[in-house]
Every structure is written in structure tokens, then in C-alpha cells.
Design a protein around this motif. Structure first.
Motif, mmCIF file in Angstrom:
data_model
loop_
_atom_site.group_PDB
_atom_site.id
_atom_site.type_symbol
_atom_site.label_atom_id
_atom_site.label_comp_id
_atom_site.label_asym_id
_atom_site.label_seq_id
_atom_site.Cartn_x
_atom_site.Cartn_y
_atom_site.Cartn_z
ATOM 1 N N LEU A 40 0.490 -1.776 -0.068
ATOM 2 C CA LEU A 40 -0.362 0.232 0.211
ATOM 3 C C LEU A 40 0.600 1.195 0.005
ATOM 4 N N ILE A 41 2.404 0.793 -0.104
ATOM 5 C CA ILE A 41 3.051 2.076 0.307
ATOM 6 C C ILE A 41 4.337 2.380 -0.788
ATOM 7 N N ALA A 42 4.644 3.429 -1.392
ATOM 8 C CA ALA A 42 5.737 3.714 -2.368
ATOM 9 C C ALA A 42 7.197 2.443 -1.634
ATOM 10 N N VAL A 43 7.979 1.953 -2.702
ATOM 11 C CA VAL A 43 9.092 1.288 -2.610
ATOM 12 C C VAL A 43 9.782 2.447 -1.643
ATOM 13 N N PRO A 44 10.068 3.354 -2.006
ATOM 14 C CA PRO A 44 11.272 4.060 -1.008
ATOM 15 C C PRO A 44 10.974 4.334 0.472
ATOM 16 N N MET A 45 9.538 4.434 0.758
ATOM 17 C CA MET A 45 9.085 4.087 1.725
ATOM 18 C C MET A 45 9.257 2.720 2.535
ATOM 19 N N GLN A 46 9.285 1.695 1.595
ATOM 20 C CA GLN A 46 9.557 0.806 2.365
ATOM 21 C C GLN A 46 10.578 0.443 3.257
ATOM 22 N N LYS A 47 11.389 0.312 2.350
ATOM 23 C CA LYS A 47 12.383 0.572 3.300
ATOM 24 C C LYS A 47 13.039 1.274 4.299
ATOM 25 N N GLY A 48 11.996 2.416 4.299
ATOM 26 C CA GLY A 48 12.517 2.939 6.276
ATOM 27 C C GLY A 48 11.223 1.961 6.954
ATOM 28 N N VAL A 49 9.921 1.561 6.390
ATOM 29 C CA VAL A 49 9.525 0.719 7.422
ATOM 30 C C VAL A 49 10.414 -0.172 7.781
ATOM 31 N N VAL A 50 11.041 -1.331 7.072
ATOM 32 C CA VAL A 50 11.643 -2.360 7.218
ATOM 33 C C VAL A 50 12.832 -1.693 8.059
ATOM 34 N N ALA A 51 13.651 -0.998 7.971
ATOM 35 C CA ALA A 51 14.501 -0.395 9.034
ATOM 36 C C ALA A 51 14.101 -0.417 10.795
ATOM 37 N N THR A 52 13.037 0.467 10.122
ATOM 38 C CA THR A 52 12.054 0.473 11.608
ATOM 39 C C THR A 52 11.935 -0.180 12.512
ATOM 40 N N LEU A 53 11.455 -1.572 11.540
ATOM 41 C CA LEU A 53 10.819 -2.409 12.200
ATOM 42 C C LEU A 53 11.951 -3.212 12.979
ATOM 43 N N ALA A 54 13.082 -3.623 11.768
ATOM 44 C CA ALA A 54 13.815 -4.173 12.405
ATOM 45 C C ALA A 54 14.888 -3.352 13.397
ATOM 46 N N PHE A 55 14.657 -2.346 13.935
ATOM 47 C CA PHE A 55 15.230 -1.653 15.005
ATOM 48 C C PHE A 55 14.458 -2.194 15.968
ATOM 49 N N ALA A 56 13.197 -1.844 15.993
ATOM 50 C CA ALA A 56 12.332 -2.156 17.227
ATOM 51 C C ALA A 56 13.229 -3.600 17.871
ATOM 52 N N GLY A 57 12.906 -4.231 16.358
ATOM 53 C CA GLY A 57 13.153 -6.096 16.820
ATOM 54 C C GLY A 57 14.282 -6.092 17.929
ATOM 55 N N PHE A 58 15.389 -5.818 17.059
ATOM 56 C CA PHE A 58 16.808 -5.307 18.023
ATOM 57 C C PHE A 58 16.472 -5.202 19.304
ATOM 58 N N LEU A 59 15.592 -4.219 19.121
ATOM 59 C CA LEU A 59 16.025 -3.355 20.698
ATOM 60 C C LEU A 59 14.814 -4.545 22.017
ATOM 61 N N ALA A 60 13.850 -4.781 21.007
ATOM 62 C CA ALA A 60 12.986 -5.832 22.248
ATOM 63 C C ALA A 60 13.509 -6.898 22.883
ATOM 64 N N SER A 61 14.597 -7.583 21.268
ATOM 65 C CA SER A 61 15.476 -8.521 22.537
ATOM 66 C C SER A 61 16.783 -8.749 22.913
ATOM 67 N N LEU A 62 16.953 -6.730 22.793
ATOM 68 C CA LEU A 62 17.727 -6.634 23.796
ATOM 69 C C LEU A 62 17.660 -6.367 24.715
ATOM 70 N N MET A 63 16.460 -6.608 25.482
ATOM 71 C CA MET A 63 16.021 -6.731 26.549
ATOM 72 C C MET A 63 15.541 -7.662 27.374
ATOM 73 N N GLN A 64 15.609 -8.605 26.628
ATOM 74 C CA GLN A 64 15.716 -9.523 26.826
ATOM 75 C C GLN A 64 16.209 -10.210 27.743
ATOM 76 N N ALA A 65 18.164 -10.638 26.742
ATOM 77 C CA ALA A 65 19.535 -10.605 27.395
ATOM 78 C C ALA A 65 19.757 -9.362 28.534
ATOM 79 N N LEU A 66 18.885 -8.451 28.468
ATOM 80 C CA LEU A 66 20.021 -6.799 29.034
ATOM 81 C C LEU A 66 20.189 -7.483 30.473
ATOM 82 N N ILE A 67 19.446 -8.162 31.512
ATOM 83 C CA ILE A 67 20.325 -7.952 33.045
ATOM 84 C C ILE A 67 21.187 -9.382 33.024
ATOM 85 N N VAL A 68 20.997 -10.285 32.117
ATOM 86 C CA VAL A 68 21.624 -11.737 32.887
ATOM 87 C C VAL A 68 22.726 -11.392 32.586
ATOM 88 N N PRO A 69 23.688 -10.880 32.737
ATOM 89 C CA PRO A 69 25.275 -11.547 32.679
ATOM 90 C C PRO A 69 24.975 -10.463 34.351
#
Length: 500
Positions: A40-69
Motif C-alpha cells: 500500500l506504500i511506495a517502494v522508497p518508503m518500504q525501506k524506511g518501514v523495514v529499517a524501523t521494524l528491524a530496529f524495534a525488533g533488535f531493541l525488544a530482543s535486547l531487553m530479553q538478555a539485558l540483565i542476564v550477566p
């Protein structure tokens, strides 16, 4: 040529040895939902969406292991007992597991962008509370809120289907899946660095800052896609699922400490199974269920989720056992006697390898199908654990094993959502991915309990201290490697769609 022959042999072997014939339902679902909806959006905008969601996924996963050590020092830092501080990790796993399913379903009903914003808001609020926490209770509350952020993974994958079309969809899912693995690996490294050089509160202030960046990016980059499902929320289904899942995961994660035959453990395990049974009876009778069990029981979906449980077991065995092996005193004859910082840094190459393999995983899944990617990932995981069993006397051996295993996990993370895309309608994609995320959480919880039981039960005494024996680590690696082998079995039982 040899690679092509191997691919053909794996597919034929899986079909002939394990896969029954596809039933008519599987074929019809594959035909209807194999292709994603047009973007539903143009191809140039798709890259921004993918990068944003990938960063959010990275951050969420980071929280899982953040305190373990930091876990060994938390009782002293918070003036609490070890049993209390254990909940700092357990609470994150619980909220992430339940939140992924519930917010995945809410995303299908009320819009995926809203649920992404809600998840990241919980992360920010939890991070601020954690930075200011002076007691174990407040830190557990903070970690519970941070755990809700794991919902951005299933909701984000579902959102990608709405905004990315064609072969780029698998590449986008690969990017998000790789960042989840990277976040888990780097979370250990960052926490280890913080423990060495900074006050632990800076971990939470940094999380609040990164969460704010992700929230702003989601607000501006991710479009508001109209929801195809405008039904109501099954409140009784939410309460039943939460009670059943929390009881089950708490029973599994605390079975070692409480005793597997203790009344409390048995009550939680048996009671939660009963609750989930009656919850299932309730769900199948609902016109608008929290989770469509008719979809979840389809053979490809069911066995994909079982395989994901095994991925969680295989992934977490490495995360839990390897740092301990690195830090054990060399005088035990097993450990390498390294610092917590060295242990954390040794986990980082695995995450970096996953990031570099993202494009390769996407191309492989597009060309040969997600089932092949899942099987190859499982074989890499099993191979990594096989190397560990055979050789673990030097740091480079442990790093190589971690890289190989992490690469396998990354392939599996790409393949599982791609498999669901071929068998699940777009209107229930959020809840399907949430259930798949719950399956992975169940796997990590089982792995945590089994690993702790093995390392505690197979120990050697040196002076007044007890340390895990070499046989204990062999057993952990064997269990995790066996889980990887079971992924191949479940992929064979899942069946092969005709267009794969």
C-alpha cells in the motif's frame, strides 16, 4: 552442482520419509494465501518501514538478555534474596510470551501501528522505572513492562505483509529475524560491558533513550493500515490464556528451585494444563476467538510451532551454558577462567554473523523454500553443538561454535514466519505470529529449566564450592543439539506445499 543435489536430496528425503500427503485443506490454503497482499506504500518508503521494524525488533530482543550477566550481583545490589532476583529474568519472559499473543491479536483487530506504539511505550516506561528502582519489586515491574516489547516482533512481521510485496517480503522478514538474534547476542555483550565499567542503571537509561528513538521512528515511518478485522476482544480468552501460560512457564522455570515433585510445582503445571484445556474449549466455540485454533491446528502451522519450540531450546542452551563455561575457573579442568566481559564479547560474533547472513537467508528462502531454510538452520545448530561436544578447550572453538549455531538460529527465524505466510490468512497473521513467538518463549523457558537442572545436578566439588562438571556441559549441548534434530523431523511432518 553439489549444493543443488543436496537441496533436492533433502526435499525428497523429507517428503518420502516423513511427510504424509497434503490434505485438501493445506493445498487450498496454500493457493489462497501464498502471495502477500499488494503493498500500500511506495517502494522508497518500504525501506524506511523495514529499517524501523528491524530496529524495534533488535531493541525488544535486547531487553530479553539485558540483565542476564548481572544476575549474580543483583542480590547484593538490591538487598534481596537470589530467589527474588530470579524473577527479574522470569518476569520478562512471561510478559513477552503473553504480550506477544495478546497484542498480536489486538493488532489484527485495532491496527498494528497502535500495538507497536503501545509495546514501545511499555518499554520506555519500564526502562525509566528500572533506572530508578531501588528494590527487587520495582525492578521486576520494570522488567515486566520491558518484556511486553517482544510483541513488536510478531506485530512487525504481520505489518510487513501489509506494506511489502513480492520477494522483498522474505528479505524484510529476514532482516527483522536477524536483528532479533543480534539483539540477544549483543544484549549479553552490552550488559557485560556495563557490569565491568558502568553502574547498572545506565543500561535502563540507555534502553529508555533507544526506545524513544524507536517510538518516534514507528510514529513517522510505519503507516496506519486499516484492519480487516473489526470484531471485539475475547476478554475471557485473554484471562484464560494469561493464567494458563503464566502458570505453565512459572512452574517450568522454578521447578528446579521448588522441586519438581513439590505441591506448588505440581499445582502450577497440572493446573495450568487444565486451564489451557478449558480455554481451548472456550476458544473453538467463539465466533471471534483470541486465537483461531482451527488455523493453529492446521498441520503445517502446528508443526511449524512445534519446530519453533525446538528452536527456542536450541538457541537458549548456547546462551546459558557458554558464558558459564568461559567464566568457570581453569582449576576446575573445564572452564577457561575468563572475565564476565570476555564472556560477553565472545557472544557478539554470533550476532554479527547473523546480521551479515541476512541477505543470504532471504535469497535461500525465496529460491528453495522456507522449509529447506529451516532444515538447513537446524543442521547448522546441531553441527555447532557437535563441535562443542568434541572441542571446547580454547576460546576460538567456543566462538566458532557460537557463530555456526547462531547462523542456524537466524535461518530458522527467517523460515518460521515465511512458512506461516503460506498457510495463514492475512486477517489472523498477527495472532499466528504471536502464537509462534509464544512457542519460542516456551522453548527458551524449557531450556532454562533443563540447563539449570543439568548444571546443578552434575557438579564437582572444589574446596567449599561446587562447579558444573564437563559431563554436565556435554549433556546440555547434547540436549540442545537433539532439539535441533527434532526441527528436521517436525518440518518433514509439516508437509510440503506444491508451490514451494
Amino acid at each position: 552442482m553439489y549444493i543443488r543435489i543436496l537441496i533436492q536430496w533433502v526435499n525428497r528425503s523429507l517428503d518420502a520419509a516423513l511427510s504424509p500427503q497434503l490434505d485438501r485443506q493445506d493445498v487450498s490454503v496454500a493457493k489462497l494465501y501464498a502471495a502477500p497482499a499488494p503493498s500500500l506504500i511506495a517502494v522508497p518508503m518500504q525501506k524506511g518501514v523495514v529499517a524501523t521494524l528491524a530496529f524495534a525488533g533488535f531493541l525488544a530482543s535486547l531487553m530479553q538478555a539485558l540483565i542476564v550477566p548481572l544476575m549474580p550481583g543483583l542480590p547484593r545490589l538490591l538487598n534481596a534474596t537470589p530467589s527474588e532476583t530470579t524473577w527479574v529474568v522470569t518476569s520478562t519472559l512471561l510478559s513477552g510470551a503473553v504480550g506477544s499473543v495478546i497484542l498480536g491479536r489486538l493488532g489484527d483487530t485495532y491496527g498494528k501501528k497502535r500495538m507497536l506504539v503501545l509495546s514501545l511505550t511499555c518499554l520506555i516506561v519500564g526502562s525509566i522505572i528500572g533506572a530508578l528502582a531501588t528494590s527487587a519489586g520495582l525492578l521486576i515491574l520494570a522488567r515486566s513492562l520491558q518484556g511486553v516489547a517482544m510483541a513488536v516482533v510478531p506485530v512487525g512481521i504481520s505489518a510487513l505483509r501489509d506494506v511489502v510485496a513480492g520477494n522483498q517480503l522474505i528479505k524484510s522478514i529476514a532482516a527483522l529475524g536477524a536483528m532479533v538474534v543480534v539483539g540477544g547476542s549483543l544484549g549479553l555483550s552490552l550488559a557485560a560491558c556495563a557490569a565491568q565499567f558502568f553502574e547498572w542503571q545506565w543500561l535502563f537509561w540507555g534502553s529508555a533513550f533507544l526506545g524513544s528513538m524507536a517510538l518516534i521512528a514507528v510514529s513517522y515511518k510505519v503507516p496506519s493500515i486499516p484492519s480487516a478485522d473489526h470484531g471485539h476482544l475475547d476478554v475471557l480468552g485473554v484471562l484464560g490464556l494469561a493464567a494458563g501460560v503464566v502458570g505453565l512457564l512459572v512452574g517450568i522455570s522454578n521447578g528446579n528451585a521448588w522441586g519438581w515433585a513439590s505441591p506448588v510445582t505440581l499445582f502450577l503445571l497440572v493446573g495450568s494444563c487444565c486451564v489451557l484445556f478449558f480455554w481451548g474449549l472456550h476458544e473453538v466455540r467463539q465466533a471471534e476467538p483470541l486465537i483461531d485454533l482451527h488455523v493453529a491446528s492446521r498441520r503445517p502451522v502446528f508443526f511449524t510451532n512445534l519446530a519453533t519450540v525446538m528452536v527456542g531450546i536450541g538457541m537458549y542452551g548456547m546462551i546459558l551454558a557458554l558464558p558459564q563455561l568461559i567464566q568457570l575457573p581453569a582449576s576446575t579442568g573445564v572452564g577457561l577462567g575468563q572475565s564476565i566481559l570476555t564472556a560477553g564479547l565472545c557472544m557478539a560474533p554470533g550476532g554479527i554473523a547473523c546480521l551479515l547472513l541476512t541477505a543470504v537467508a532471504a535469497r535461500m528462502t525465496n529460491r528453495h523454500g522456507p522449509r529447506f531454510s529451516m532444515v538447513l538452520g537446524a543442521l547448522l545448530m546441531a553441527g555447532g553443538y557437535g563441535v562443542l561436544i568434541a572441542a571446547h578447550d580454547h576460546l576460538w572453538q567456543l566462538i566458532v561454535s557460537n557463530v555456526v549455531t547462531s547462523a542456524g538460529v537466524s535461518l530458522c527465524f527467517v523460515a518460521a514466519p515465511a512458512l506461516l505466510l503460506r498457510h495463514v490468512e492475512g486477517s489472523v497473521m498477527g495472532q499466528a505470529n504471536g502464537l509462534n513467538n509464544l512457542a519460542r518463549s516456551l522453548g527458551t523457558t524449557i531450556s532454562s529449566a533443563v540447563t539449570a537442572a543439568i548444571l546443578a545436578g552434575m557438579s564437582v566439588t572444589q574446596g567449599l564450592a561446587a562447579f558444573p562438571s564437563e559431563d554436565a556441559f556435554h549433556a546440555v549441548f547434547l540436549v540442545s543439539g537433539s532439539a535441533a534434530v527434532l526441527i528436521c523431523v517436525f518440518m518433514g511432518l509439516a508437509g510440503r506445499v506444491r508451490h514451494e
